[in-house]
Write a protein that holds these residues in place. Structure first.
Motif, short mmCIF file in Angstrom:
data_model
loop_
_atom_site.label_atom_id
_atom_site.label_comp_id
_atom_site.label_asym_id
_atom_site.label_seq_id
_atom_site.Cartn_x
_atom_site.Cartn_y
_atom_site.Cartn_z
N THR A 244 -11.30 -2.21 -0.46
CA THR A 244 -12.11 -2.53 0.71
C THR A 244 -11.47 -1.92 1.95
O THR A 244 -10.30 -1.52 1.92
N PRO A 245 -12.22 -1.85 3.07
CA PRO A 245 -11.56 -1.51 4.34
C PRO A 245 -10.52 -2.58 4.63
O PRO A 245 -10.63 -3.72 4.15
N THR A 246 -9.49 -2.26 5.39
CA THR A 246 -8.43 -3.23 5.62
C THR A 246 -7.80 -3.09 7.00
O THR A 246 -7.70 -1.98 7.54
N LEU A 247 -7.38 -4.20 7.57
CA LEU A 247 -6.70 -4.21 8.86
C LEU A 247 -5.20 -3.98 8.69
O LEU A 247 -4.63 -3.10 9.29
N LEU A 248 -4.57 -4.82 7.88
CA LEU A 248 -3.15 -4.67 7.61
C LEU A 248 -2.96 -3.85 6.34
O LEU A 248 -3.81 -3.87 5.45
N LYS A 249 -1.85 -3.15 6.29
CA LYS A 249 -1.57 -2.34 5.11
C LYS A 249 -0.35 -2.90 4.39
O LYS A 249 0.78 -2.73 4.86
N CYS A 250 -0.61 -3.60 3.30
CA CYS A 250 0.47 -4.13 2.47
C CYS A 250 0.45 -3.40 1.13
O CYS A 250 -0.60 -2.99 0.65
N SER A 251 1.61 -3.24 0.54
CA SER A 251 1.68 -2.54 -0.74
C SER A 251 2.61 -3.28 -1.70
O SER A 251 3.43 -4.11 -1.29
N HIS A 252 2.48 -2.94 -3.00
CA HIS A 252 3.32 -3.52 -4.03
C HIS A 252 4.60 -2.69 -4.15
O HIS A 252 4.55 -1.46 -4.16
N THR A 253 5.71 -3.37 -4.28
CA THR A 253 6.97 -2.64 -4.43
C THR A 253 7.78 -3.10 -5.64
O THR A 253 8.81 -2.52 -5.94
N GLY A 254 7.32 -4.12 -6.32
CA GLY A 254 8.06 -4.64 -7.46
C GLY A 254 7.31 -4.43 -8.76
O GLY A 254 6.60 -3.44 -8.94
N GLN A 255 7.42 -5.39 -9.65
CA GLN A 255 6.81 -5.29 -10.97
C GLN A 255 5.36 -5.78 -10.93
O GLN A 255 5.06 -6.82 -10.35
N ASN A 256 4.46 -5.02 -11.59
CA ASN A 256 3.06 -5.39 -11.61
C ASN A 256 2.82 -6.78 -12.21
O ASN A 256 1.90 -7.49 -11.80
N LEU A 257 3.65 -7.16 -13.17
CA LEU A 257 3.51 -8.47 -13.79
C LEU A 257 3.66 -9.58 -12.76
O LEU A 257 3.03 -10.63 -12.86
N ILE A 258 4.47 -9.34 -11.75
CA ILE A 258 4.74 -10.34 -10.73
C ILE A 258 3.78 -10.21 -9.55
O ILE A 258 3.25 -11.21 -9.04
N ASN A 259 3.52 -8.98 -9.11
CA ASN A 259 2.72 -8.80 -7.88
C ASN A 259 1.26 -8.43 -8.13
O ASN A 259 0.48 -8.39 -7.19
#
Length: 288
Positions: A244-259
């Motif tokens: 989707t469009p987004t205001l804040l930009k957050c990303s995953h940096t760890g394990q997919n199983l967790i995040n």
């Protein structure tokens, strides 16, 4: 926990209304009616999704096609009032508390997903990468789309499916069926895996118990809307695999199983933890 859920059900005016003048029918006919309405809904949903897709921005057409869920309340309203001959109240549309119940749901949904983000940040599973003010133009239309989509899903699953099966069966079977039906449309989404399947199933139970405890559909619609809106537009994650469009930009940096990976945080173990805590709170939080 089961005793308290049954207590909520036994004291629900919605469920009392649902069991007024119930016709005894065979299980085959009961399932046949359910499937028939499901197929009718699919036809109308596809038609309206195509209409929304045509008039959507090219790069956001998949997301805006969710507006096709606008067909759901109209189809359900016709079926409930004209075919089943029961009241609109019998699927959770209580009067006099629509605004404040929806607002309460919006707050709950926002806090639930914000808790996932906060825990993920503390564990180093998410990072904040900035913001995109150009997406401000999308805030209102995206919120409207999420309202349409989430209200449609809640009206069909919690409002109609759960009360339809409760007319002749136990509340626990009704919750089980509605949570499975809620899960099924997500199975074809990008990045779906076992954890996301479990999480979506459990959050279906959370919304079902919320429906029973507060005795209305409004709070579920609000919580569902805020959950999706927060996940996508505010924090910038995929919503069940949909960007989707987004205001804040957050990303995953760890394990997919967790995040959660590409499906979004609701596919990670952090979300599992928060959803289970939410279920406990919905069941046991003091009424006043």
């Amino acid at each position: 926990m089961l005793d308290r859920i049954k207590y909520f059900a036994d004291n629900s005016e919605t469920l009392k209304q649902a069991r007024i003048n119930v016709e005894e029918i065979s299980p085959i006919k009961e399932i046949g009616i359910f499937i028939a309405l499901f197929l009718v809904l699919c036809v109308f949903l596809l038609i309206f999704q195509y209409i929304f897709w045509i008039f959507s921005p090219i790069n956001e057409a998949t997301f805006f096609s969710l507006g096709g869920f606008i067909a759901v309340p109209f189809v359900i309203y016709f079926f409930v009032t004209k075919i089943e001959k029961r009241s609109w109240r019998s699927i959770g549309f209580s009067k006099g508390n629509a605004f404040f119940s929806t607002l309460k749901g919006l707050i709950i949904g926002f806090l639930m997903f914000s808790a996932i983000v906060a825990v993920g940040m503390l564990l180093g599973q998410f990072t904040f990468d900035g913001y995109d003010l150009s997406s401000l133009v999308y805030i209102i239309p995206c919120f409207v789309i999420f309202v349409i989509q989430c209200f449609g899903e809640e009206i069909y699953t919690r409002g109609w499916t759960m009360t339809y099966f409760y007319k002749r069966h136990s509340i626990f079977l009704s919750i089980l069926i509605n949570s499975i039906i809620f899960l099924i449309p997500h199975l074809s989404n990008l990045g779906i895996d076992l954890v996301s399947i479990v999480n979506i199933f459990i959050i279906g139970i959370v919304f079902a118990v919320m429906f029973l405890r507060f005795d209305n559909i409004w709070i579920c619609c609000g919580a569902h809307t805020a959950w999706n809106f927060s996940q996508g537009i505010i924090y910038g994650f995929n919503v069940s695999g949909i960007s989707t469009p987004t205001l804040l930009k957050c990303s995953h940096t760890g394990q997919n199983l967790i995040n959660g990976g590409v499906f979004g945080p609701e596919s990670g173990l952090i979300a599992t933890f928060v959803i289970i805590i939410a279920l406990i709170l919905v069941v046991y939080w003091p009424k006043h």
